[in-house]
Write an enzyme that holds these catalytic residues in place. Structure first.
Site, PDB file in Angstrom:
ATOM      1  N   ASP A   1       0.838  -1.194   0.000  1.00 24.34           N
ATOM      2  CA  ASP A   1       0.000   0.000   0.000  1.00 24.34           C
ATOM      3  C   ASP A   1       0.876   1.248   0.000  1.00 24.34           C
ATOM      4  O   ASP A   1       1.640   1.474   0.938  1.00 24.34           O
ATOM      5  CB  ASP A   1      -0.900  -0.023   1.244  1.00 24.34           C
ATOM      6  CG  ASP A   1      -2.002   1.027   1.199  1.00 24.34           C
ATOM      7  OD1 ASP A   1      -1.937   1.918   0.342  1.00 24.34           O
ATOM      8  OD2 ASP A   1      -2.927   0.936   2.022  1.00 24.34           O
TER       9      ASP A   1
ATOM     10  N   CYS B   1      -6.789   4.107  -2.361  1.00 25.79           N
ATOM     11  CA  CYS B   1      -6.866   2.694  -1.977  1.00 25.79           C
ATOM     12  C   CYS B   1      -8.041   1.904  -2.567  1.00 25.79           C
ATOM     13  O   CYS B   1      -7.863   1.028  -3.401  1.00 25.79           O
ATOM     14  CB  CYS B   1      -6.891   2.585  -0.457  1.00 25.79           C
ATOM     15  SG  CYS B   1      -5.455   3.325   0.341  1.00 25.79           S
TER      16      CYS B   1
ATOM     17  N   HIS C   1     -10.635  -3.360   2.365  1.00 27.76           N
ATOM     18  CA  HIS C   1     -11.052  -1.991   2.008  1.00 27.76           C
ATOM     19  C   HIS C   1     -12.048  -1.944   0.845  1.00 27.76           C
ATOM     20  O   HIS C   1     -12.016  -1.024   0.025  1.00 27.76           O
ATOM     21  CB  HIS C   1      -9.828  -1.116   1.685  1.00 27.76           C
ATOM     22  CG  HIS C   1     -10.044   0.329   2.033  1.00 27.76           C
ATOM     23  ND1 HIS C   1      -9.054   1.279   1.958  1.00 27.76           N
ATOM     24  CD2 HIS C   1     -11.160   1.001   2.472  1.00 27.76           C
ATOM     25  CE1 HIS C   1      -9.524   2.458   2.328  1.00 27.76           C
ATOM     26  NE2 HIS C   1     -10.798   2.311   2.652  1.00 27.76           N
TER      27      HIS C   1
END
Length: 496
Positions: free
Chosen positions: A50, A90, A140
């Site tokens: 990430d 994200c 997510h």
């Protein structure tokens, strides 16, 4: 007559024995052939970090960061010089990757909004082909209910019907507390990762690989680092970096250079810790005899500005934000490392992996399958990767100068426009740090026109009318989080 009968009985017994023996031998040969056929399906391991930007690896020429395992992997892999994120934030990246669709198609163009359960995803496609499926780490994609707090779902389990085809499940919706990290298992029971969570997650992945090595499997592991907070890697990795000695990109403003070095030291510490974890995973594939027939992918969902141009983190259209590292190793079919210069976009990843796996591409997928070029030793032929920000939010919301944009990143050029028209134009070969904006300069008008045509063709292909952010929020019945919709009257003029 009795002797003839006895001889017939003996021969009959011999015949039955031979038939039985042949059947036994046939069974013994058929079963291995069946197993061999199963083993011909490649395993797929997708490692996602990430906020890891493209230049933060040793194999890309960075002499400060310590990544020996990734550097070795790069020598055995396809190395993508222009892996581009369609939307540098994200949740939209994750939804785009898992579906092979653009953000305005699947509706995840804003963090913490739900990927529809009916979306056809990577795990469901591979599962239909007989694969075991597993997911470890950050998800997510579950989102929160309308009207709830923006981050309300981040500490809740993702129920089985929302796991999009993944069975093995060690997942938390979102966390960036890497040293006090919990997850939910297949039964929605809360468990804790021991120590630095990326290490424990990798141990879980190694266990999964060993248990499923006799069957084709798809495993996705999603690490949280090197996403901020930057100073939370294990101490031994932080001690590897002296902030004062680090080299900065020349587009970091002088007044922010001390801050940038401190942040980058912590960022690199996370990266070196993850490199260690990657080394453990690679070693497992080798010891279990799985290297040759495993498609191993390493990449990130977006980069981090790290004070380049004075900014931190993502969403912005500059290379530090939109370009990510990417390696693909598949020794059975691609036995030589080489660089891939052509741009590859997020929606292209799933169809390309399906192509490498010899799986048909579903009609719902919008990205391009580049597997034929990769398998044949050629480069990718792509006139540009589409980048977008339909709705600015959170760290780069309207009040912080955020703006809607669409653009393309070609092998050489970056071209971006906002709602008022052309905004950015860079020749990334002559100006790799994007310090000189060439937009609307007469000497580059022909180039600008040609890039505009390429961009418009891509928008037409994806049915993107490039509307203001409010239109998309209304279409999908979304609410802005954290007052993101408060705009300065002249927000479109900011930073021009």
């Amino acid at each position: 007559m009795t002797d003839i009968v006895n001889l017939f009985i003996v021969k009959l017994r011999d015949y039955k024995f031979l038939v039985g023996l042949n059947l036994l031998l046939l069974f013994n040969y058929v079963v291995p052939f069946k197993s061999l056929a199963q083993s011909e399906k490649p395993n797929v391991i997708f490692i996602l970090a990430d906020q890891w930007r493209a230049d933060a690896v040793g194999y890309a020429g960075n002499t400060d960061v310590i990544t020996p395992n990734l550097d070795r992997l790069a020598k055995e892999s396809l190395v993508f010089d222009n892996a581009v994120t369609v939307m540098a934030v994200c949740a939209p990246w994750r939804a785009s990757f898992l579906t092979g669709q653009y953000p305005l198609t699947n509706g995840v163009f804003y963090n913490d909004k739900p990927l529809p359960s009916e979306a056809l995803t990577m795990a469901e496609i591979y599962k239909e082909q007989g694969y075991q499926t597993g997911y470890i780490g950050k998800w997510h994609l579950n989102g929160h209910k309308r009207g709830e707090d923006a981050f309300s779902a981040r500490d809740k389990p993702v129920t089985k019907d929302r796991r999009q085809g993944f069975d093995y499940w060690k997942v938390r919706e979102v966390t960036h507390d890497y040293n006090n990290s919990f997850y939910f298992d297949e039964n929605d029971e809360k468990q804790y990762w021991k120590g630095y969570d990326a290490f424990s997650q990798t141990d879980s992945a190694i266990s999964y690989i060993k248990k499923n090595k006799d069957n084709p499997f798809l495993l996705m592991m999603s690490w949280g680092p090197p996403h901020n907070p930057y100073q939370t890697a294990p101490q031994e990795y932080q001690e590897m970096y002296d902030a004062a000695s680090l080299t900065l990109r020349p587009n970091v403003p002088e007044n922010l250079q001390d801050s940038a070095r401190k942040v980058i030291a912590g960022y690199y510490a996370h990266i070196t810790a993850l490199d260690k974890a990657m080394g453990d995973l690679i070693e497992t594939l080798e010891s279990e005899g799985l290297t040759e027939n495993t498609i191993l992918v390493f990449t990130s969902e977006h980069g981090d500005m790290l004070f380049s141009k004075g900014f931190l983190r993502k969403q912005r259209p500059w290379d530090e934000s939109i370009k990510v590292p990417m390696l693909i190793r598949y020794p059975d079919k691609i036995n030589k490392s080489r660089k891939i210069k052509g741009p590859i976009d997020t929606p292209d990843l799933l169809p390309t992996l399906l192509g490498l796996s010899d799986i048909s591409i579903p009609n719902s997928i919008e990205g391009t399958d580049f597997s034929s070029a990769l398998l044949s030793g050629k480069d990718i032929e792509n006139d540009g990767a589409l980048i977008m920000l339909p709705v600015p939010f959170h760290e780069w919301n309207f009040s912080n100068g955020g703006r809607e944009y669409r653009g393309i990143r070609t092998e050489r050029y970056t071209y971006v426009k906002d709602l008022q028209g052309p905004w950015l134009l860079y020749d990334n070969k002559k100006d790799p740090f994007q310090n000189k904006n060439l937009i609307n300069q007469s000497a580059y008008s022909e180039l600008q026109d040609s890039l505009e045509k390429i961009l418009q063709a891509k928008l037409d292909d994806t049915n993107d009318s490039f509307l203001p952010a409010d239109d998309y929020m209304s279409q999908w019945n979304y609410l802005y989080d954290k007052q993101d919709s408060i705009r300065a009257p002249d927000y479109l003029q900011m930073n021009r």
